[in-house]
Design a protein around this motif. Structure first.
Motif, PDB file in Angstrom:
ATOM      1  N   ARG A   1      -0.328  -2.356 -10.497  1.00 22.56           N
ATOM      2  CA  ARG A   1      -0.631  -3.489  -9.364  1.00 22.56           C
ATOM      3  C   ARG A   1      -0.229  -4.906 -10.133  1.00 22.56           C
ATOM      4  O   ARG A   1       0.768  -5.749  -9.486  1.00 22.56           O
ATOM      5  CB  ARG A   1      -1.874  -3.967  -9.096  1.00 22.56           C
ATOM      6  CG  ARG A   1      -1.441  -2.085  -8.268  1.00 22.56           C
ATOM      7  CD  ARG A   1      -2.984  -1.578  -7.477  1.00 22.56           C
ATOM      8  NE  ARG A   1      -2.829  -0.308  -6.732  1.00 22.56           N
ATOM      9  CZ  ARG A   1      -4.004   0.196  -6.203  1.00 22.56           C
ATOM     10  NH1 ARG A   1      -5.096  -0.468  -5.769  1.00 22.56           N
ATOM     11  NH2 ARG A   1      -3.975   1.074  -5.417  1.00 22.56           N
ATOM     12  N   ASN A   2      -1.404  -5.961 -11.209  1.00 23.22           N
ATOM     13  CA  ASN A   2      -1.099  -6.374 -11.593  1.00 23.22           C
ATOM     14  C   ASN A   2      -0.181  -7.653 -12.035  1.00 23.22           C
ATOM     15  O   ASN A   2       0.478  -8.238 -11.599  1.00 23.22           O
ATOM     16  CB  ASN A   2      -2.461  -6.732 -12.717  1.00 23.22           C
ATOM     17  CG  ASN A   2      -3.949  -7.160 -12.048  1.00 23.22           C
ATOM     18  OD1 ASN A   2      -4.191  -7.816 -11.417  1.00 23.22           O
ATOM     19  ND2 ASN A   2      -4.879  -7.206 -13.006  1.00 23.22           N
TER      20      ASN A   2
ATOM     21  N   THR B   1       0.218  -1.323  -0.158  1.00 24.89           N
ATOM     22  CA  THR B   1      -0.090  -0.077  -0.069  1.00 24.89           C
ATOM     23  C   THR B   1       0.610   1.401   0.098  1.00 24.89           C
ATOM     24  O   THR B   1       0.424   2.021  -0.610  1.00 24.89           O
ATOM     25  CB  THR B   1      -0.542  -0.041   1.683  1.00 24.89           C
ATOM     26  OG1 THR B   1      -1.882  -1.435   1.654  1.00 24.89           O
ATOM     27  CG2 THR B   1      -2.182   1.007   1.401  1.00 24.89           C
TER      28      THR B   1
ATOM     29  N   ILE C   1       1.308   2.351  -5.777  1.00 17.82           N
ATOM     30  CA  ILE C   1       1.479   2.078  -7.367  1.00 17.82           C
ATOM     31  C   ILE C   1      -0.407   2.260  -8.150  1.00 17.82           C
ATOM     32  O   ILE C   1      -1.160   2.451  -6.861  1.00 17.82           O
ATOM     33  CB  ILE C   1       1.546   0.251  -6.850  1.00 17.82           C
ATOM     34  CG1 ILE C   1       3.294   0.267  -7.054  1.00 17.82           C
ATOM     35  CG2 ILE C   1       1.878  -0.183  -8.706  1.00 17.82           C
ATOM     36  CD1 ILE C   1       4.515  -1.201  -6.865  1.00 17.82           C
TER      37      ILE C   1
ATOM     38  N   CYS D   1      -0.560  -8.653  -1.595  1.00 15.89           N
ATOM     39  CA  CYS D   1      -0.245  -9.783  -2.233  1.00 15.89           C
ATOM     40  C   CYS D   1      -0.281 -10.800  -1.417  1.00 15.89           C
ATOM     41  O   CYS D   1       0.874 -11.335  -1.118  1.00 15.89           O
ATOM     42  CB  CYS D   1       0.541  -9.209  -2.862  1.00 15.89           C
ATOM     43  SG  CYS D   1       0.747 -10.421  -4.054  1.00 15.89           S
TER      44      CYS D   1
ATOM     45  N   THR E   1      -3.465  -3.746  -3.012  1.00 12.84           N
ATOM     46  CA  THR E   1      -2.124  -3.742  -2.491  1.00 12.84           C
ATOM     47  C   THR E   1      -2.316  -4.776  -1.593  1.00 12.84           C
ATOM     48  O   THR E   1      -0.766  -4.768  -0.974  1.00 12.84           O
ATOM     49  CB  THR E   1      -1.862  -2.622  -2.118  1.00 12.84           C
ATOM     50  OG1 THR E   1      -3.069  -2.218  -0.879  1.00 12.84           O
ATOM     51  CG2 THR E   1      -1.967  -1.516  -3.193  1.00 12.84           C
TER      52      THR E   1
ATOM     53  N   LYS F   1       2.274  -7.359  -8.994  1.00 11.00           N
ATOM     54  CA  LYS F   1       1.895  -8.934  -8.279  1.00 11.00           C
ATOM     55  C   LYS F   1       3.082  -9.992  -9.165  1.00 11.00           C
ATOM     56  O   LYS F   1       3.326 -10.699  -8.625  1.00 11.00           O
ATOM     57  CB  LYS F   1       1.007  -8.912  -8.175  1.00 11.00           C
ATOM     58  CG  LYS F   1       0.165  -7.778  -6.767  1.00 11.00           C
ATOM     59  CD  LYS F   1      -1.695  -8.648  -6.679  1.00 11.00           C
ATOM     60  CE  LYS F   1      -1.955  -7.246  -6.273  1.00 11.00           C
ATOM     61  NZ  LYS F   1      -3.500  -8.088  -5.506  1.00 11.00           N
TER      62      LYS F   1
END
Lengths: 110, 921
Positions: free
Chosen positions: B591-592, B582, B586, B746, B744, B595
């Motif tokens: 984000r994908n 977090t 980002i 993961c 955020t 990750k």
């Protein structure tokens, strides 16, 4: 020998006071009485034990079989709390009685 | 020395005194005469003369008979040591009795040991479990007037969709605000939610337990600060910017050493600064029994702390529980009435926009109700109440068995002392005094056993609480000893000992002494009666032990099955690293890939076999479900399916075989059609076992939004989703890369054979290299799964322990009884052997009794077990409560153990020397 009546009245007082300090057995009691009275008073078996049992029934003395080291067991008698009270009362009565008698009859340091 | 006793005896004959009395008098007077005689001789008197003189004394005017006649008639009671006349009252002899009881217990150490131990174990176990139940179920909250508290809940809600948080996600914030502003049934009302905060600013997290509270929370509960001040209504206003935090007393002690300077210091909570404004008093842990908190924040701060995931304004964000104080004179029922009347207005104003017509209609029909909350709310209670009651029942049964043992022991002891008691009675002891003494012994055992039991209970309780504590949910219960607990133990001890001590004592003193003395050591008095009762006790013990053993086997088997259940994935060797980025801010569209980057980094670590990013860690208690429907086979099928978002390699990491088609891959992105990999149950329920590859299914996205369409590209083996106990449900796995609204958070599952420490260190380094502000929380999957099985493990361990204990106690009881019976029949056995019976026959003779008792006990036990096991059905897994193997095993175990126990005394009896046995009078 003292008169039987006199003896009876004072007998209880004698026995109670003899077991006041320590427990004693029957024969010891009779010996002491004989010794201290220089032979004047004598309790034999037939009169001593009925008296002892009577006192025991009233709860004034307590008898107990005790076995001391090296001896056969004997029945020792000791003064109970109730007996202590009775002894105190009887001593007092006897002293008053003796004092009164002295005054009446003029007996002095007999 | 002449024998004067005979002389005395002769003179006493006409009196016809009672034998003992006469003997005593004879002895005493005889001694007197002997002393007299010895004295005379010592003075020099000749023998004959002395003898005559002594006799003359005896005969003096028949005084002896006369004098004694009056006094000696009644048998007098000689004060035997301990056992004198009853007058004097209980207290007078208390000290004497106590000393005597202590002495006699010291002289029979094995009896005392077994008796006290049985009692201590039985009472200890019961007290421990009762204490726990007390803390979880019965104790009131440590607040002002807890009986005035109620909690609110819709009385008729059936289910709702949305986002759920915390242990009691009953209301949304909008609903809470409506209730707060419009209710009139309560004098004070508050809302709260339990959560957790991270105190660390980067790297490995440091979790503190937290609660969000409404402004009036502490006021409603009547709690005063230990230092500083507590959160008030002024602190809980919409859009509150900087706010104050209240810390709990234990946290204050732990982190700040109880220093007053803590107030005013700053904390970092999930990256946000907060100032400590006060401390709650010691002993206050919130409203949830079994949990405690470290830090309390006002509800309005949730918006800032949770940021884009805040639920503060969501009409479908369920997270708050509401508690309130009734107005003076009001009852919960009356309050419910008032709340029901305002319900329509409240729900009208707060219906979630995304609800479709059907769901909305249900929502609008909700009615609020108030329920008593003096014992607080607790999911610990819900989870453990039933097992705890069951354990109490089990422990109670063990206590019964222990008491039966105690009874048998006391009977045996009373038998052994028959002679002694008879003699004492003959010598004049009063029955009441004897009873007093025997009872004193029982009471002493009760007192020692109960005290030992209470001490043992403290230890056991600590062990139980630590059992229940898992990494995820620390249990904090106030299990201090309180009057209810003490009363319970005391009562048990006293009842046991009085009852089981009184009965044998009564019987023993009721038998005429002469009978007891004549019969010798075998104790034939009322023997039949007493033996019958003892037989019943042993049969009862066998039956109860059987019940406990069956229960133990059932629970142990259950646990075994649960642990070994095929979860569809591998449970060992998997580390979960929960990464939270977090703070990196980002943007959503990046984000994908970020990750995926994190997952790849984990994959590249040496020693890591595979790793994957996942949305929901299996069996973690989290879940995501949606309503799906298909039309593939011609008919419209609809089910609720569970979802998980996974990166490629997930199935490889979890060792879940792909049965058909393919895994999710990197090429599944937001630019390609949405795909999914489904499990076997999904195929069965929604595709009717037709080949699903290439088919599609639709997912409900809520009112006003179009449905999502997914294409099936693969089928995997069934896996468990939330818990090991669940029935299999349809699951769909969707690709990591196709998340339209990535958050955020993961979690990454990592499979590796490396030792835990080195792996976590490596992961920490790798993550820090990417960015030190990423937060990490580690969990070992195996441990997490095991933590969900605490309840089953508890039942299995404890019922197993109690089952074994019961069997041991019963064995002792049976051994004791058979020994006693064998001794009783010594005479008979002696005769049989003299007449030619060999050892085997004798063995069979004695064993037959044992086998008979065992048989009856087992049959009764089996029936009882069958009936009782029905109550445990809901707690079992993978095993039926009437499982014949289990019943058979319990029967076999008890039979073997019991036969061994009776074999020993039988063996001894068969080796009897017949002559010796017969010599016994």
């Amino acid at each position: 020998m003292l008169d039987r009546e006199l003896k009876k009245g004072s007998a209880e007082l004698m026995i109670l006071s003899l077991v006041q300090d320590r427990a004693r057995h029957g024969y010891e009691i009779s010996k002491i009485i004989e010794t201290r009275s220089r032979g004047t008073l004598r309790f034999n078996v037939a009169s001593l034990y009925p008296l002892l049992y009577r006192l025991e029934d009233r709860g004034w003395i307590q008898g107990r079989w005790t076995e001391k080291a090296g001896q056969r067991r004997r029945r020792y008698y000791k003064l109970t709390a109730a007996g202590r009270k009775v002894l105190r009362a009887q001593r007092h009565t006897w002293q008053s009685f003796v004092a009164a008698m002295s005054r009446i009859t003029g007996l002095e340091n007999a | 020395m002449p024998e004067f006793r005979d002389e005395v005896k002769g003179r006493l004959a006409p009196l016809q005194l009672e034998a003992t009395r006469e003997a005593a008098i004879v002895e005493e007077l005889g001694q007197h005469l002997e002393d007299r005689y010895a004295d005379l001789k010592a003075r020099g008197t000749p023998e004959q003369q002395a003898y005559a003189a002594v006799l003359a004394e005896l005969d003096e005017r028949d005084l002896l008979a006369d004098g004694l006649r009056r006094v000696a008639r009644q048998p007098r009671f000689e004060p035997v040591p301990a056992g004198g006349p009853w007058y004097g009252g209980l207290a007078a002899h208390f000290g004497q009795d106590l000393r005597y009881a202590l002495r006699s217990l010291r002289l029979s150490p094995s009896f005392a040991a077994v008796a006290i131990l049985s009692l201590a174990l039985g009472i200890g176990a019961n007290t421990a479990i009762f204490q726990l139940l007390n803390a979880v179920r019965l104790r009131s909250l440590p607040v002002r007037n807890p009986e005035e508290l109620v909690y609110l809940k819709p009385s008729n809600s059936h289910g709702r969709s949305g986002n759920f948080r915390g242990s009691f996600p009953i209301f949304t914030n909008p609903i809470w605000e409506q209730i707060r502003d419009h209710q009139q049934a309560l004098s004070a009302i508050a809302a709260w939610n339990s959560t957790s905060f991270n105190l660390a600013t980067g790297g490995r997290v440091r979790i503190a337990k937290g609660i969000y509270v409404s402004g009036d929370f502490f006021n409603t509960l009547g709690v005063l600060p230990a230092a500083g001040r507590l959160i008030s209504s002024a602190d809980d206003t919409k859009g509150c910017g900087s706010w104050g935090a209240v810390i709990s007393f234990p946290f204050w002690q732990r982190e700040y050493g109880g220093n007053a300077s803590a107030v005013g210091r700053n904390l970092t909570l999930d990256g946000h600064p907060a100032e400590i404004i006060g401390v709650t008093p010691s002993g206050f842990y919130g409203t949830e029994v079994g949990k405690s908190f470290d830090i309390a924040l006002p509800i309005c701060s949730e918006a800032l702390i949770d940021g884009e995931y805040k639920v503060l304004d969501r009409r479908d964000g369920w997270w708050l529980a509401v508690v309130g104080r009734l107005k003076p004179g009001w009852t919960a029922a009356k309050a419910t009435g008032q709340l029901e009347s305002i319900s329509p207005g409240i729900f009208q104003a707060t219906v979630p926009a995304r609800y479709k017509e059907k769901e909305a209609k249900e929502f609008l029909a909700w009615k609020l109700a108030a329920y008593p909350a003096s014992v607080g709310l607790s999911d610990l209670r819900e989870e453990y109440e039933q097992p705890l009651w069951m354990l109490l029942a089990i422990a109670g049964t063990v206590l019964l068995i222990a008491c039966a043992n105690l009874a048998n022991l006391m009977f045996a002891r009373a038998n052994a002392r028959e002679r002694e008691i008879a003699v004492r009675l003959a010598l004049g002891a009063s029955r009441t005094r004897l009873l007093q003494q025997l009872m004193m012994e029982s009471l002493l055992i009760a007192a020692i056993g109960a005290s030992a039991g209470v001490l043992l209970a403290q230890v056991l309780t600590r062990i139980l609480v630590s059992f229940l504590t898992t990494r995820g949910g620390q249990v904090s219960l106030d299990v201090a000893v309180d009057w209810r607990v003490l009363g319970f133990s005391g009562l048990v001890a006293v009842i046991t000992c009085l009852f089981f001590g009184l009965m044998p004592a009564l019987r023993a003193t009721a038998t005429p002494p002469i009978v007891a003395m004549k019969a010798g050591a075998r104790g034939a008095i009322g023997g039949r009666e007493r033996l019958g009762l003892r037989r019943v006790l042993v049969v009862a013990q066998v039956a109860l032990s059987m019940v406990l053993l069956v229960g133990a086997f059932l629970f142990v088997r259950s646990f075994q099955k649960l642990i070994r259940v095929d979860a569809g994935f591998r449970k060992t060797g998997i580390l979960v690293a929960d990464l939270d980025f977090t703070q990196l801010n980002i943007p959503v569209e990046m984000r994908n890939s970020f990750k995926q980057q994190l997952a790849d980094r984990m994959l590249s670590l040496p020693g890591v076999e595979s790793a994957a990013a996942v949305n929901i860690v299996p069996v973690s208690g989290n879940g995501w479900n949606d309503s799906v429907h298909t039309n593939a086979s011609g008919e419209e099928l609809q089910e609720v399916a569970w979802f998980n978002r996974v990166s490629p390699e997930f199935f490889k990491t979890m060792d879940t075989p792909i049965l058909r088609g393919r895994d999710v891959s990197r090429s599944d992105t937001l630019n390609s059609p949405p795909v999914a990999v489904i499990n076997e149950t999904f195929v069965r329920k929604l595709f009717k076992d037709k080949d699903p590859l290439g088919q599609t299914f639709k997912v409900d996205e809520g009112a006003g939004k179009p449905e999502s369409v997914y294409q099936v590209v693969g089928v995997v083996k069934d896996t468990k989703y939330q818990s090991l106990r669940e029935n299999l449900s349809p699951i769909a796995f969707v690709p990591r890369g196709q998340d339209k609204q990535p958050d955020t958070d993961c979690p990454i599952v990592i499979r590796s054979d490396l030792p835990l420490d080195s792996l976590t260190t490596a992961v920490e380094h790798a993550v820090a290299e990417i960015n030190p502000s990423i937060l990490i929380q580690f969990t070992v999957l195996k441990t997490q799964i095991r933590d969900t099985l605490v309840r089953e493990r508890l039942m299995a361990s404890l019922s197993g322990f109690f089952g074994v204990l019961a069997a041991v106690l019963t064995t002792i009881g049976l051994y004791g009884l058979i020994s006693y019976m064998a001794v009783r029949r010594r005479n008979e056995i002696g005769i049989r052997m003299a007449l030619g019976a060999d050892r085997i026959r004798v063995l069979k003779l004695v064993m037959r009794e044992a086998v008979e008792l065992l048989g009856i006990g087992l049959v009764a036990g089996a029936a009882l077990s069958w009936w009782v096991s029905r109550t445990a059905r809901s707690m079992l897994f993978g095993v039926k409560n009437t499982d014949p193997t289990i019943f058979g095993s319990a029967i076999a175990l008890l039979a073997i153990v019991a036969i061994m126990a009776s074999f020993l005394p039988a063996q001894k009896a068969s080796h009897l020397d017949p002559l010796e046995a017969l010599r016994e009078e």
